[in-house]
Design an enzyme around this catalytic site. Sequence first.
Site, PDB file in Angstrom:
ATOM      1  N   GLU A 431      68.178  52.673  45.026  1.00  0.00           N
ATOM      2  CA  GLU A 431      68.664  51.804  44.136  1.00  0.00           C
ATOM      3  C   GLU A 431      67.690  52.592  42.881  1.00  0.00           C
ATOM      4  O   GLU A 431      66.499  52.607  42.409  1.00  0.00           O
ATOM      5  CB  GLU A 431      67.946  50.406  44.156  1.00  0.00           C
ATOM      6  CG  GLU A 431      68.364  49.697  42.647  1.00  0.00           C
ATOM      7  CD  GLU A 431      68.258  48.240  43.060  1.00  0.00           C
ATOM      8  OE1 GLU A 431      68.966  47.706  43.714  1.00  0.00           O
ATOM      9  OE2 GLU A 431      67.312  47.616  42.764  1.00  0.00           O
ATOM     10  N   TYR A 433      68.436  54.324  38.674  1.00  0.00           N
ATOM     11  CA  TYR A 433      69.180  53.856  37.583  1.00  0.00           C
ATOM     12  C   TYR A 433      68.656  55.060  36.248  1.00  0.00           C
ATOM     13  O   TYR A 433      68.029  55.711  36.500  1.00  0.00           O
ATOM     14  CB  TYR A 433      68.892  52.584  36.967  1.00  0.00           C
ATOM     15  CG  TYR A 433      67.497  51.992  37.108  1.00  0.00           C
ATOM     16  CD1 TYR A 433      66.497  52.146  35.793  1.00  0.00           C
ATOM     17  CD2 TYR A 433      66.758  51.463  38.209  1.00  0.00           C
ATOM     18  CE1 TYR A 433      65.275  51.835  36.082  1.00  0.00           C
ATOM     19  CE2 TYR A 433      65.689  51.118  38.369  1.00  0.00           C
ATOM     20  CZ  TYR A 433      64.925  51.402  37.354  1.00  0.00           C
ATOM     21  OH  TYR A 433      63.480  50.788  37.435  1.00  0.00           O
TER      22      TYR A 433
HETATM   23  C1  LIG Z   1      69.547  48.113  39.579  1.00  0.00           C
HETATM   24  C2  LIG Z   1      68.594  48.171  38.160  1.00  0.00           C
HETATM   25  C3  LIG Z   1      67.390  47.859  38.274  1.00  0.00           C
HETATM   26  C4  LIG Z   1      66.752  48.211  36.943  1.00  0.00           C
HETATM   27  N1  LIG Z   1      65.390  47.917  37.039  1.00  0.00           N
HETATM   28  C5  LIG Z   1      64.779  48.213  35.959  1.00  0.00           C
HETATM   29  C6  LIG Z   1      63.212  47.687  35.986  1.00  0.00           C
HETATM   30  O1  LIG Z   1      62.752  47.164  36.892  1.00  0.00           O
HETATM   31  N2  LIG Z   1      62.646  48.009  34.681  1.00  0.00           N
HETATM   32  C7  LIG Z   1      63.281  48.750  33.469  1.00  0.00           C
HETATM   33  O2  LIG Z   1      62.493  49.010  32.725  1.00  0.00           O
HETATM   34  N3  LIG Z   1      64.514  49.086  33.652  1.00  0.00           N
HETATM   35  C8  LIG Z   1      65.266  48.498  34.719  1.00  0.00           C
HETATM   36  N4  LIG Z   1      66.594  49.126  34.776  1.00  0.00           N
HETATM   37  C9  LIG Z   1      67.245  49.549  33.615  1.00  0.00           C
HETATM   38  C10 LIG Z   1      67.597  48.619  32.491  1.00  0.00           C
HETATM   39  O3  LIG Z   1      68.661  47.591  33.267  1.00  0.00           O
HETATM   40  C11 LIG Z   1      68.319  48.909  31.431  1.00  0.00           C
HETATM   41  O4  LIG Z   1      69.078  49.594  31.467  1.00  0.00           O
HETATM   42  C12 LIG Z   1      67.136  49.548  30.485  1.00  0.00           C
HETATM   43  O5  LIG Z   1      66.037  48.691  30.223  1.00  0.00           O
HETATM   44  C13 LIG Z   1      67.603  49.785  28.942  1.00  0.00           C
HETATM   45  O6  LIG Z   1      68.073  48.638  28.369  1.00  0.00           O
HETATM   46  P1  LIG Z   1      68.345  48.612  26.992  1.00  0.00           P
HETATM   47  O7  LIG Z   1      68.896  47.442  26.467  1.00  0.00           O
HETATM   48  O8  LIG Z   1      66.804  48.483  26.444  1.00  0.00           O
HETATM   49  O9  LIG Z   1      68.708  49.838  26.430  1.00  0.00           O
HETATM   50  P2  LIG Z   1      70.162  49.908  25.725  1.00  0.00           P
HETATM   51  O10 LIG Z   1      70.176  49.151  24.335  1.00  0.00           O
HETATM   52  O11 LIG Z   1      71.195  49.424  26.826  1.00  0.00           O
HETATM   53  O12 LIG Z   1      70.564  51.551  25.717  1.00  0.00           O
HETATM   54  C14 LIG Z   1      70.181  52.261  24.435  1.00  0.00           C
HETATM   55  C15 LIG Z   1      70.409  53.810  24.570  1.00  0.00           C
HETATM   56  O13 LIG Z   1      69.512  54.073  25.338  1.00  0.00           O
HETATM   57  C16 LIG Z   1      70.166  54.799  26.640  1.00  0.00           C
HETATM   58  N5  LIG Z   1      69.144  54.141  27.946  1.00  0.00           N
HETATM   59  C17 LIG Z   1      69.133  53.358  28.551  1.00  0.00           C
HETATM   60  N6  LIG Z   1      68.424  53.148  29.381  1.00  0.00           N
HETATM   61  C18 LIG Z   1      67.572  54.346  29.390  1.00  0.00           C
HETATM   62  C19 LIG Z   1      66.409  54.701  29.904  1.00  0.00           C
HETATM   63  N7  LIG Z   1      65.880  54.003  31.296  1.00  0.00           N
HETATM   64  N8  LIG Z   1      65.986  56.024  29.696  1.00  0.00           N
HETATM   65  C20 LIG Z   1      66.707  56.728  28.762  1.00  0.00           C
HETATM   66  N9  LIG Z   1      67.880  56.141  27.890  1.00  0.00           N
HETATM   67  C21 LIG Z   1      68.213  55.139  28.291  1.00  0.00           C
HETATM   68  C22 LIG Z   1      71.436  54.035  26.855  1.00  0.00           C
HETATM   69  O14 LIG Z   1      72.535  54.838  27.368  1.00  0.00           O
HETATM   70  C23 LIG Z   1      71.703  53.943  25.214  1.00  0.00           C
HETATM   71  O15 LIG Z   1      72.190  55.029  24.837  1.00  0.00           O
HETATM   72  C24 LIG Z   1      67.493  48.725  35.844  1.00  0.00           C
HETATM   73  C25 LIG Z   1      68.812  49.119  36.036  1.00  0.00           C
HETATM   74  C26 LIG Z   1      69.389  49.030  37.010  1.00  0.00           C
HETATM   75  C27 LIG Z   1      70.813  49.315  37.218  1.00  0.00           C
END
Ligand SMILES: Cc1cc2nc3c(=O)[nH]c(=O)nc-3n(C[C@H](O)[C@H](O)[C@H](O)COP(=O)(O)OP(=O)(O)OC[C@H]3O[C@@H](n4cnc5c(N)ncnc54)[C@H](O)[C@@H]3O)c2cc1C
Length: 433
Positions: A431, A433
């Site tokens: 899993e 991401y």
């Molecule tokens: C199965 C699964 C489990 C997850 N579990 C967790 C968890 O336990 N803890 C956790 O913190 N996150 C986790 N995530 C990631 C989480 O869902 C979000 O994608 C993350 O927090 C970014 O969301 P945001 O709304 O802050 O950013 P957004 O507003 O969605 O994205 C802003 C920009 O940053 C980019 N971006 C998004 N995520 C990241 C990243 N991680 N690093 C660099 N750039 C990024 C995007 O592409 C976009 O350009 C998980 C994802 C999945 C699919």
Amino acid sequence: MNAPAELAVIKQHLIDPEICIRCNTCEAICPVQAITHDNVNYVVDASKCNLCMDCISPCPTGSIDNWRTMPRLRAYTPEEQLTWDELPAELPAEELEGLAEAGGDVAVALAPAATPAVVKDPSGAEVFNSSTFGSTLPPWSAAHVYTNLYGPKAAQKTITATVVGNVRVTEVGKTAGSDYDTHHIVLDFGAMPFPVLEGQSIGVVPPGVDDIGRTHHARQYSIASPRNGERPGYNNLSLTIKRVLQDHDGEPVRGVASNFMCDLQVGDKVEVIGPFGTSFLMPNHPKSNIVMICTGTGSAPMRAMTEWRRRLRASGKFEGGKLMLFFGARSQEELPYFGPLQNLPKDFIDTNFAFSRTPGAPKRYVQDAMRERAADLALLLQDPNTYFYVCGLKSMEEGVVLALRDVAQGAGLNWDSIGPALKREGRLHLETY
Ligand SMILES: Cc1cc2nc3c(=O)[nH]c(=O)nc-3n(C[C@H](O)[C@H](O)[C@H](O)COP(=O)(O)OP(=O)(O)OC[C@H]3O[C@@H](n4cnc5c(N)ncnc54)[C@H](O)[C@@H]3O)c2cc1C
Ligand code: SF4
Ligand code: SF4
């Protein structure tokens, strides 16, 4: 029956934009790159999708399991699907019949698995595809899960949780001027039903709208606490959330949901959907060994499983199976829960760290730590009671699977039979991401 490509009428595979939480699981898993996305939607290209069904069970929301009978020549294009706010209705039968007859053949391509997923060679000769190795089945002794109790298609769209705790869990984020920030956030559901198991996740719906005026889609977060609550006996759960301050290209950005969550105060309210996840679940039989391999916030489900075993052990209800953890981060200061992990008894969990940016030390990744422990891992690989869990950065999947393969081969074991058995028996879970 004709091959699907020759049929006048097809069952077109579509993603429901109202339910999809844009988690990227389907795109990562599709063996023929039929799934793409933009900032708005995830879509399936009908000219590429071979109906292999690999993406169906890993989708946490079920939004991928949508089909429309369509004349092949009128199939919805990816460009068209990217503009959708909701799925179109089925075409009326008369319209469909007329269009199909014009195409000359009214047979419908219904059969799934028209082309089986290609089994890739982990030697690197072909592109690594995680669906070849990752199981979509839970361990045989896993407890029963509840999923999608709250969501766009459920009787109740969201459930409101109250923040009852929010603390930083990385040393580096505690330093003034540092932007690295990971929080341990506890949500309480009061009297509302929200039963979860270790390894499941939830969706957080950030307040407000996106830049095209649509309600934000939900972001997925793994549950970091055990099934009986962050505080035992309470209807609450914890999350480990890293504040996103840079996008994947290193450009400055403020991630919508992660910043919203990390800034919450005790007493604030959060809209949640879910729970999600039916396979990344822990085994419950006493002899089961759990090998956990994670980076960063990928530690969340590992914390949940470890804490559940710790509670069982403390109550005298679990003795037996081994716990082994491989945990990677750039530095010790960036590793969530480093302090609490150090306090766990050595005879309870076998912990191995790998830091990739410690000044003056060579780069070390989780797969390096795994290779160092090859002798112990080889024994565990041969034990049918061993379950492997990988969570964290997408880029770690290939390295970890190759390390397992090398461990097996180095011990004279047959990876060609062990690898498929791990997948078939719900014993290797990826899993990322
Ligand atoms: C199965 C699964 C489990 C997850 N579990 C967790 C968890 O336990 N803890 C956790 O913190 N996150 C986790 N995530 C990631 C989480 O869902 C979000 O994608 C993350 O927090 C970014 O969301 P945001 O709304 O802050 O950013 P957004 O507003 O969605 O994205 C802003 C920009 O940053 C980019 N971006 C998004 N995520 C990241 C990243 N991680 N690093 C660099 N750039 C990024 C995007 O592409 C976009 O350009 C998980 C994802 C999945 C699919
Ligand atoms: S059914 Fe198979 S080919 Fe089609 S989108 Fe899903 S994974 Fe890709
Ligand atoms: S929710 Fe399902 S359809 Fe949407 S991106 Fe995730 S796996 Fe794909």
